[in-house]
Motif scaffolding. Structure first.
Motif, PDB file in Angstrom:
ATOM      1  N   GLY A 415       0.825  -1.229   0.213  1.00  0.00           N
ATOM      2  CA  GLY A 415       0.037  -0.047  -0.007  1.00  0.00           C
ATOM      3  C   GLY A 415       0.903   1.412  -0.003  1.00  0.00           C
ATOM      4  O   GLY A 415       0.323   2.270  -0.093  1.00  0.00           O
ATOM      5  N   THR A 416       2.081   1.222   0.207  1.00  0.00           N
ATOM      6  CA  THR A 416       3.029   2.351   0.270  1.00  0.00           C
ATOM      7  C   THR A 416       2.956   3.162  -1.225  1.00  0.00           C
ATOM      8  O   THR A 416       2.523   4.716  -0.685  1.00  0.00           O
ATOM      9  N   ASP A 418       0.370   3.708  -3.211  1.00  0.00           N
ATOM     10  CA  ASP A 418      -0.880   4.602  -3.350  1.00  0.00           C
ATOM     11  C   ASP A 418      -1.039   5.527  -2.227  1.00  0.00           C
ATOM     12  O   ASP A 418      -1.330   6.795  -2.619  1.00  0.00           O
ATOM     13  N   VAL A 419      -0.477   5.375  -0.954  1.00  0.00           N
ATOM     14  CA  VAL A 419      -0.502   6.333  -0.073  1.00  0.00           C
ATOM     15  C   VAL A 419       0.220   7.573  -0.312  1.00  0.00           C
ATOM     16  O   VAL A 419      -0.026   8.795  -0.232  1.00  0.00           O
TER      17      VAL A 419
END
Length: 971
Positions: A415-416, A418-419
């Motif tokens: 998820g890194t 996208d964040v």
């Protein structure tokens, strides 16, 4: 009356201040020192002073000053210091106090000598004469005290009355052992009849409520002093002492903020800066926390070790998390139970290292947080950031808060990307492009698919437009190559083309727009039209491509874009086309207003095409309507933090201000634009820099700064042949004005005619954009070529009247009148003044007034000449057009007038005597009082006041003070 201090007396009224060991170390403690001096100089028996202060507040230095002063005055001083590592050793503090008195020569003192000093013995030996065995010192049989302590105490008991006064000093009383506190309690309770002074310091550590012996001693100190943080003024004094120079106010304020005024932290930080060769200036202020020395960290970690079992873990978690994290979050990040974290946080607050903030805690100052963070091992730091990011994500915290931790996490956390992408987009919207670029750089280190990589590269490139245009080009190109989304490709292509144009790579930029438009047309016609609009606008700016794009430009219709994303950019292009082809001015305005409905640089579309709408409004004499859009664009660009957008907005406003005759404002905007372009690597010879350079040169010419204008022309590289970019058409016009001001009419005429040839070659022959014909006509006349001058002026007047826009008509009339001369020319100049007086072209209006006054003087119409010339001086002076004002003043002197100022209206028009008279009248003096004050006649005062009222445009004395404003008191 004299004040006793030991065996010395001080005359009344003289300040009695202890010496300051270390000099600057006691800056900011003057009041506390003076109070301590007063206490020590009072009664010679039973004085007890407790000094409170946080860690690093300078308690020890304060005590040293007191000790030195007491010794200078002949007092016997014994000193000890509490230590958390020794707090379990009985009588450790007492031993420090008296072991130095236990010399070999005193070990055999006969006990019979004590008989005459029973009171003293009872006091100093009290702990051994009471049944509390816990308070007794350790010894072989459990009853006898340590011989070293006992010998010192015996000697003290024998000699106490002969010593004059004993000063007992204990630093860090909170860490004293229980037995020593028990002894001190007895001493304080019985010291009222003895020549004994006790001074102790109390810092953070164990609370009195948790330490019964300490709690029993503290109330016996009748006098309390508190050493608070240094004030900003004290901080400035410390900086001056250490650096030998006064600090910049911003530097002083930042030093005070990051250290909280804590002396230890302040001195440590400043010494580190001095060792690094840095000066106390505004540039250094932003780097303060990068220079926190390691010894601060060591001192803080030593405090943490004595604060509690989990204090260091909680402190590290807070330092890494940043801000004021909730205790619950701290506990999870530090892998502690919530109770353990809460207890440790309370201990840190008691120790003076942190403060409560609602449900969270924070360090008392940023320097402490930095010192703790610097001491965290890299592996531990990464784990703390990783756990923090996960916890914040689970709590749905703002993406920017989460992204700050992900920047420092190991690669591979799901998820890194996208964040970080969302955080970057948010940072761009908030005007933090550098932060957005940082997020995308980190995200691109993660394993990514092509589409995700394309999106991040484009986002990064857009962010880098604010800091480095060459870097932005590289990432936008790569993102455009990888992307398959039509909308995303359109965004990338427009941004990339703008960056290429900024670097004068026009063929490359046009190629990007054209190829991308063709590529997305079938999937997204609206995006293709946006790109085509951008292509047409950019093509118009180049002599080689303008002719080819004109057919498509002429067939463009707003209906093709209605309701889509291309509607506003198409409207901007159509407003420019309407002005170029001489369409109805109302149609030009309508298109421009639709185009600018979301601003000059709308957040959803930062295309350069909207500048076309600003140019079109100026061409139809509506620069005043364009100004609010330009001003809003400048304000918004500063909020966004984009240097490129700021440069474009400032340049646009400079052009609008120049059309309005606001010369000084135009000059400042031009300077701002050039500075912003330099920040992002766009040099002074780049096409983006040409317009602000030309506006700057024009402003200098109008101010009469001819040499500086010529130097700026040279610096900008605009003296020789110029390429085909349309901005250079304007350069030719400005360069011609400079040559004319230099007295070079032949060179000026060549530039004006070259400007005209280029404008006609772009199918822009009308008078709205650049008034080259009037300028060329005046140069023909100056060279004695009257027929050519009149022909050009007449051609311009016909074109302007056909279009019907007042401003170009007035400018044409002024030129025609000036080159025609005689009664006919005078009539034309009167018409020019009438027409231009109703427009926003204030500089052109002032020129017409000056020309009319000059022609009237030559015709012998002196009264009319005087009136118009005085108006010209006033108008030119108000605009900052000193050259024009001086020319009009010279004409007035030719009439025989002797004007003393550059203006005939307003405060600046007042003569020195009028200033003095009006100032006194504004203060309430009567005419007679003014006459007496200035030694002039009453009639003279009346005449001066009448003249003043006329120049200020007021009815009389009641309005005088307001009209004079802030100058009334200075006259």
């Amino acid at each position: 009356m004299v004040q006793a201090f030991g065996r010395r007396t001080v005359p009344p009224g003289r300040r009695c201040t202890p010496p300051s060991p270390g000099g600057h170390m006691l800056i900011g403690r003057e009041c506390e020192l003076e109070r301590l001096v007063g206490l020590l100089g009072g009664p010679v028996t039973g004085t007890a002073v407790l000094v409170h202060g946080d860690s690093g507040s300078g308690k020890s230095g304060f005590l040293r000053a007191a000790v030195d002063r007491a010794r200078q005055d002949g007092d016997t001083v014994v000193v000890a210091s509490g230590d958390p590592l020794e707090s379990g050793f009985a009588f450790g503090v007492v031993r420090q106090l008296f072991e130095r008195l236990a010399v070999d020569a005193l070990q055999d003192v006969p006990r019979g000598l004590l008989s005459g000093h029973a009171g003293a013995c009872a006091t100093v030996l009290a702990p051994w004469t009471v049944p509390d065995t816990a308070a007794r010192p350790p010894s072989g049989n459990g009853h006898e005290p340590d011989p070293v302590i006992l010998n010192g105490l015996y000697w003290l008991a024998v000699n106490l009355t002969a010593l004059g006064r004993l000063v007992v000093v204990v630093d860090d009383l909170q860490w004293a052992d229980a037995a020593s506190l028990h002894w001190l309690r007895y001493l304080l309770r019985r010291a009222g009849s003895l020549p004994v002074v006790v001074i102790a310091t109390l810092g953070p550590g164990r609370a009195a409520a948790d330490n019964e012996p300490l709690g029993a001693v503290l109330p016996l100190f009748r006098h309390q002093l508190t050493l608070s943080g240094l004030s900003p003024a004290d901080t400035a004094a410390v900086i001056l002492e250490l650096f030998g120079e006064s600090a910049d106010p911003a530097f002083t304020a930042e030093c005070h903020r990051v250290t909280g005024g804590n002396p230890f932290l302040l001195y440590a930080l400043l010494r580190s800066l001095r060792a690094a060769g840095l000066s106390p200036g505004p540039g250094t202020a932003a780097e303060l926390l990068r220079h926190v020395p390691p010894d601060v960290g060591r001192a803080v970690y030593a405090l943490l070790a004595n604060t509690g079992r989990y204090a260091a873990a909680v402190a590290q978690a807070v330092a890494v998390l940043g801000g004021s994290p909730a205790v619950e979050l701290v506990s999870e990040a530090a892998e502690l139970t919530e109770g353990q974290a809460a207890d440790a946080a309370d201990a840190l607050v008691r120790a003076g290292l942190m403060v409560r903030c609602g449900d969270g805690v924070r360090f008392v100052c940023p320097t402490l947080a930095t010192a703790v963070a610097d001491g965290v091992l890299p592996s531990t730091r990464q784990e703390l950031h990783l756990r923090s990011a996960r916890l914040l994500l689970a709590r749905q915290a703002p993406v920017g808060q989460v992204a700050g931790h992900l920047l420092l996490c190991p690669v591979g956390e799901p998820g890194t990307p996208d964040v970080l992408r969302r955080a970057a987009a948010e940072a761009v919207q908030e005007g933090r492009p550098e932060r957005a670029a940082e997020y995308t750089r980190r995200a691109l280190r993660e394993p990514l698919g092509e589409e995700d990589r394309a999106t991040l590269l484009i986002t990064r490139g857009e962010a880098e437009l604010a800091s480095s245009v060459p870097a932005a080009v590289q990432h936008l190109q790569r993102g455009l190559e990888l992307s398959r989304c039509p909308e995303e490709r359109t965004t990338a292509a427009r941004a990339l083309a703008g960056a290429l144009f900024a670097l004068d790579r026009y063929p490359d930029g046009l190629a990007v727009l054209s190829s991308t438009s063709d590529a997305v047309r079938q999937e997204d016609a609206d995006s293709a039209l946006q790109l085509e609009t951008e292509f047409a606008f950019a093509s118009l700016s180049q002599a080689g491509s303008a002719a080819a794009v004109l057919p498509r430009l002429l067939e463009l219709d707003l209906a093709d874009a209605e309701g889509g994303a291309a509607e506003r950019p198409v409207a901007a292009l159509l407003s420019l086309r309407a002005a170029m082809t001489g369409e109805d001015p109302a149609r030009v305005i309508a298109f421009a207003q639709k185009a600018l409905s979301h601003g000059l640089h709308p957040a959803d579309d930062q295309s350069g095409v909207y500048l076309g709408a600003i140019l079109a409004l100026g061409a139809v004499g509506q620069a005043g309507l364009a100004l609010p859009y330009a001003e809003a664009a400048v304000a918004e660009s500063r909020e966004r933090g984009s240097a490129l957008v700021c440069a474009r907005a400032s340049a646009a406003r400079a052009g609008v201000n120049s059309r309005l005759g606001r010369i000084l404002d135009a000059q400042q905007d031009a300077l701002d634009a050039l500075a912003a372009l330099e920040e992002i690597g766009v040099g002074p010879h780049n096409s983006y820099s040409v317009a602000p350079n030309a506006i700057l040169i024009d402003s200098l010419v109008k101010q009469g700064e001819i040499e500086e204008a010529a130097a700026q022309l040279e610096r900008a590289g605009l003296t020789g042949d110029l390429d085909g970019h349309w901005v250079n058409d304007y350069v030719l016009l400005v360069r011609g004005r400079l040559r004319a001001a230099e007295g070079l009419p032949q060179e000026a005429l060549a530039d004006f005619l070259a400007c005209g040839g280029r404008m006609c070659g772009r199918s822009m022959p009308g008078p709205g954009f650049l008034s080259w014909r009037p300028e060329a006509a005046l140069m023909h006349a100056a060279l004695g070529e009257g027929m050519a001058a009149r022909a050009l002026a007449a051609e311009e007047l016909d074109l302007a009247r056909d279009w019907g826009v007042p401003e170009p008509v007035g400018v044409a009339l002024r030129a025609a009148g000036a080159v025609t001369g005689g009664p006919e020319g005078l009539a034309m100049l009167r018409q020019a003044v009438d027409v231009l007086g109703g427009t926003t072209a204030r500089f052109s209006f002032a020129q017409a007034l000056a020309d009319l006054g000059t022609q009237a003087r030559r015709a012998g119409r002196f009264d009319e000449a005087r009136e118009h010339l005085q108006q010209a001086v006033d108008a030119a002076h108000g605009l900052g057009a000193r050259a024009l004002a001086d020319r009009a003043l010279a004409e007035l002197r030719a009439i025989g007038d002797r004007p003393r100022t550059r203006t005939f209206r307003g405060v600046d028009a007042l003569t020195p005597t009028e200033r003095r008279v009006s100032a006194l009248a504004a203060q309430g003096l009567t005419n007679r009082e003014i006459a007496q004050h200035l030694f002039v006649g009453l009639r003279t005062v009346e005449v001066h006041l009448t003249n003043t009222y006329g120049k200020l445009g007021i009815a009389g004395r009641p309005e005088l003070a307001e009209a004079l404003g802030g100058t009334a008191g200075d006259c």
